[in-house]
Scaffold this active site. Sequence first.
Site, PDB file in Angstrom:
ATOM      1  N   GLY A   1     -12.343  12.167   8.460  1.00 21.59           N
ATOM      2  CA  GLY A   1     -12.260  12.520   6.792  1.00 21.59           C
ATOM      3  C   GLY A   1     -11.447  11.430   6.151  1.00 21.59           C
ATOM      4  O   GLY A   1     -12.038  10.320   5.959  1.00 21.59           O
ATOM      5  N   GLY A   2     -10.501  11.914   5.133  1.00 18.31           N
ATOM      6  CA  GLY A   2      -9.732  10.990   4.308  1.00 18.31           C
ATOM      7  C   GLY A   2      -9.022   9.779   5.445  1.00 18.31           C
ATOM      8  O   GLY A   2      -8.666   8.860   4.646  1.00 18.31           O
TER       9      GLY A   2
ATOM     10  N   GLY B   1     -34.973 -17.680  -4.911  1.00 15.60           N
ATOM     11  CA  GLY B   1     -33.757 -16.783  -5.338  1.00 15.60           C
ATOM     12  C   GLY B   1     -32.646 -17.245  -4.535  1.00 15.60           C
ATOM     13  O   GLY B   1     -31.339 -17.188  -5.330  1.00 15.60           O
ATOM     14  N   ALA B   2     -32.733 -17.818  -3.358  1.00 17.60           N
ATOM     15  CA  ALA B   2     -31.252 -18.149  -2.574  1.00 17.60           C
ATOM     16  C   ALA B   2     -30.687 -19.389  -3.169  1.00 17.60           C
ATOM     17  O   ALA B   2     -29.573 -19.445  -3.336  1.00 17.60           O
ATOM     18  CB  ALA B   2     -31.744 -18.409  -1.398  1.00 17.60           C
TER      19      ALA B   2
HETATM   20  C1  HXC Z   1      -4.416  19.805  11.475  1.00 18.88           C
HETATM   21  C2  HXC Z   1      -5.179  18.832  13.300  1.00 18.88           C
HETATM   22  C3  HXC Z   1      -6.278  18.057  12.602  1.00 18.88           C
HETATM   23  C4  HXC Z   1      -6.285  18.348  11.311  1.00 18.88           C
HETATM   24  C5  HXC Z   1      -6.239  17.338  14.634  1.00 18.88           C
HETATM   25  N1  HXC Z   1      -5.047  18.319  14.512  1.00 18.88           N
HETATM   26  N2  HXC Z   1      -6.627  17.334  13.209  1.00 18.88           N
HETATM   27  N3  HXC Z   1      -4.278  19.633  12.743  1.00 18.88           N
HETATM   28  N4  HXC Z   1      -5.582  19.376  10.844  1.00 18.88           N
HETATM   29  N5  HXC Z   1      -7.261  17.845  10.412  1.00 18.88           N
HETATM   30  C6  HXC Z   1      -4.307  18.779  15.620  1.00 18.88           C
HETATM   31  C7  HXC Z   1      -4.985  19.506  16.725  1.00 18.88           C
HETATM   32  O1  HXC Z   1      -5.375  20.834  16.457  1.00 18.88           O
HETATM   33  C8  HXC Z   1      -3.995  19.147  17.908  1.00 18.88           C
HETATM   34  O2  HXC Z   1      -3.139  19.951  17.659  1.00 18.88           O
HETATM   35  C9  HXC Z   1      -3.717  17.800  17.568  1.00 18.88           C
HETATM   36  O3  HXC Z   1      -3.985  17.465  16.117  1.00 18.88           O
HETATM   37  C10 HXC Z   1      -4.501  16.828  18.526  1.00 18.88           C
HETATM   38  O4  HXC Z   1      -5.895  16.993  18.308  1.00 18.88           O
HETATM   39  P1  HXC Z   1      -6.956  16.775  19.500  1.00 18.88           P
HETATM   40  O5  HXC Z   1      -8.156  17.444  18.957  1.00 18.88           O
HETATM   41  O6  HXC Z   1      -6.295  17.665  20.563  1.00 18.88           O
HETATM   42  O7  HXC Z   1      -7.016  15.320  19.810  1.00 18.88           O
HETATM   43  P2  HXC Z   1      -8.355  14.578  20.071  1.00 18.88           P
HETATM   44  O8  HXC Z   1      -9.160  15.233  21.137  1.00 18.88           O
HETATM   45  O9  HXC Z   1      -7.962  13.255  20.247  1.00 18.88           O
HETATM   46  O10 HXC Z   1      -9.491  14.646  18.830  1.00 18.88           O
HETATM   47  C11 HXC Z   1      -9.046  14.056  17.735  1.00 18.88           C
HETATM   48  C12 HXC Z   1      -9.881  14.472  16.600  1.00 18.88           C
HETATM   49  C13 HXC Z   1     -10.027  15.948  16.180  1.00 18.88           C
HETATM   50  C14 HXC Z   1     -11.168  13.898  16.660  1.00 18.88           C
HETATM   51  C15 HXC Z   1      -9.275  13.943  15.385  1.00 18.88           C
HETATM   52  O11 HXC Z   1      -8.777  16.680  16.230  1.00 18.88           O
HETATM   53  C16 HXC Z   1     -10.697  16.580  15.328  1.00 18.88           C
HETATM   54  O12 HXC Z   1     -11.940  16.411  15.298  1.00 18.88           O
HETATM   55  N6  HXC Z   1      -9.972  16.922  14.046  1.00 18.88           N
HETATM   56  C17 HXC Z   1     -10.647  17.324  13.044  1.00 18.88           C
HETATM   57  C18 HXC Z   1     -11.450  16.209  12.118  1.00 18.88           C
HETATM   58  C19 HXC Z   1     -11.864  16.619  10.847  1.00 18.88           C
HETATM   59  O13 HXC Z   1     -13.042  17.044  10.730  1.00 18.88           O
HETATM   60  N7  HXC Z   1     -11.251  16.219   9.927  1.00 18.88           N
HETATM   61  C20 HXC Z   1     -11.724  16.195   8.673  1.00 18.88           C
HETATM   62  C21 HXC Z   1     -10.839  16.901   7.902  1.00 18.88           C
HETATM   63  S1  HXC Z   1     -11.743  16.832   6.303  1.00 18.88           S
HETATM   64  P3  HXC Z   1      -2.645  20.762  19.204  1.00 18.88           P
HETATM   65  O14 HXC Z   1      -1.441  21.536  18.542  1.00 18.88           O
HETATM   66  O15 HXC Z   1      -3.652  21.691  19.429  1.00 18.88           O
HETATM   67  O16 HXC Z   1      -2.388  19.740  20.144  1.00 18.88           O
HETATM   68  C22 HXC Z   1     -10.842  15.749   5.322  1.00 18.88           C
HETATM   69  C23 HXC Z   1     -11.109  15.544   3.859  1.00 18.88           C
HETATM   70  C24 HXC Z   1     -10.847  14.289   3.392  1.00 18.88           C
HETATM   71  O17 HXC Z   1     -10.145  14.807   5.911  1.00 18.88           O
HETATM   72  C25 HXC Z   1     -11.726  14.097   1.992  1.00 18.88           C
HETATM   73  C26 HXC Z   1     -12.616  13.023   2.361  1.00 18.88           C
HETATM   74  C27 HXC Z   1     -13.165  12.691   0.897  1.00 18.88           C
END
Ligand code: HXC
Length: 514
Positions: A169-170, A404-405
Amino acid sequence: MRDKLEELRQMRAKAKLGGGEKRVAEQHAKGKLTARERIDQLLDSGTFQELGRLATHNISDFDMAEKKYPGDGVVTGFGKIDGRRVAVYAQDFTVLGGSFSEVQSHKVCKIMELAQESGIPVIGLLDSGGARIQEGVRSLAAYGELFVRNVMASGVVPQISVQMGPCAGGAVYSPALTDFIIMVRKTGFMFITGPDVIKSVTGEDVDFDTLGGTVAHNVHSGVAHFASDDEGAAFRLVKEILSYLPQNNSEDPPRVTPYDDPGRRDELLDRLIPEDSSEVYDMRQVISSVFDRGSFLEVQAHFAKNALVGLARLDGYPVGVVANQPMYIAGVLDIDSADKISRFVRFCDAFNLPVITLVDCPGYLPGIEQEHGGVIRHGAKIIYAYCEATVPKISVVVRKAMGGAYIAMSSKQMRTDLAYAWPSAEIAVMGPEGAINVLYREELKKAENPSALRKQLLQGYIEKFHNPYSAADMGQIDEVIEPSFTRLRLINALEILRSKVASNPPKKHGLMPV
Ligand code: HXC
């Protein structure tokens, strides 16, 4: 007072533990350092001044009241690298997956504002699951606040992002707004959404590495600029990049004590260009012979290999180098190489790095895929970037400069200050075969002996254009030089241009084709 001091010490000690011993052990087991360990490795010893160490969130939904960690998952502050000031933030994956929160945003934005006002480069060490889900719109707005700081700092202070974990994401959009992205092999990943989210939305099965590993972004997408084997190598790379750069756009890049003879001549260059102009050679050879020994730091080395860009030094002064690479698809310009070159030229212009261009390019790549992919729009970026740049610009036509290059690759009309050519230069609207077919189609059809006529016409064309002299006669080339003197000529040219002052017409901003 003694009690209060003790309380402060305990709070500070707790902050040091991040998400707790178990999570720190998990982080280490993945081959990753913690945020604090990373900062220790990156900065000169004992220089780190932390800010916001005790900040916590005030969210109570989703059991967040029990998930308060001092610092809230990011370590922020200022320190020094090789004695020069830097602002640094490091996300802590052991705290809620390093997810970006309102508090994180306040902390990171604070150092970015101070850095921008004081002219200090910003380094982000990213290891984050993106916007903190539990904070809803707060964390989205938090990213918005960061993005606007990235954009305002762009071109004012260098910004470097190091992707050290699964960044989503961000945590990828903010780096995308910075100048350089370094990815750590095997542990650094970049994607808008991770594999689990992709599976639930599109049903596609993909692993971290295929989706957003170092190969995905260094070779295919061009999003990243460097790949490093481990975290230590990434920190060394940050230091190396900074060594070429000024602290901000109002300073000149720092000169190192010259260590290579300015008059050094590599006679191999006089023999490097093959007699047959369809044969290839390695442009890296030219670069390593001409610039200060070992000083070329290639940027985006694995992406669009038909173009070479990177930082180097001439007599100790940092410069940007742009070149075509005949070893890959004959060094043509295409969509990806146009993006690579134009972005780099603009970077150099923003930070006062003179641009040296080594030209051997048969033209823009023809083809339906390129045309429909927007080669016109992308190719125009090169022209835009060179024309707009006001830093000293010097070009050397090594061999082909066709159509052009010729124009785009730092010709005189791109406001290039000094244009040199080697005697091997071929400057023409197009290659001999194409030209003869267009000009003499009818004559060749009617000829009694078409192949003899073709040979004769080709010979005439080659005699006229396979040299730099008609371009030099017209002033399009300032001087035809012996290849082995290129280093000396460039050093002397830079000396002339060191005090160059040039500007563009006043405007809000131009409209670079994007
Ligand atoms: C809150 C989060 C989190 C999030 C991970 N965690 N991402 N908590 N918000 N965005 C937490 C998990 O719940 C977990 O907590 C701990 O962090 C570790 O994550 P895991 O999933 O166990 O680790 P891993 O298997 O290594 O996977 C990492 C990951 C996955 C690939 C980043 O967590 C994931 O897919 N997260 C979501 C990613 C995503 O879609 N983000 C986009 C957000 S939108 P616990 O307590 O269970 O251990 C965004 C908008 C921005 O960012 C705008 C852009 C223009």
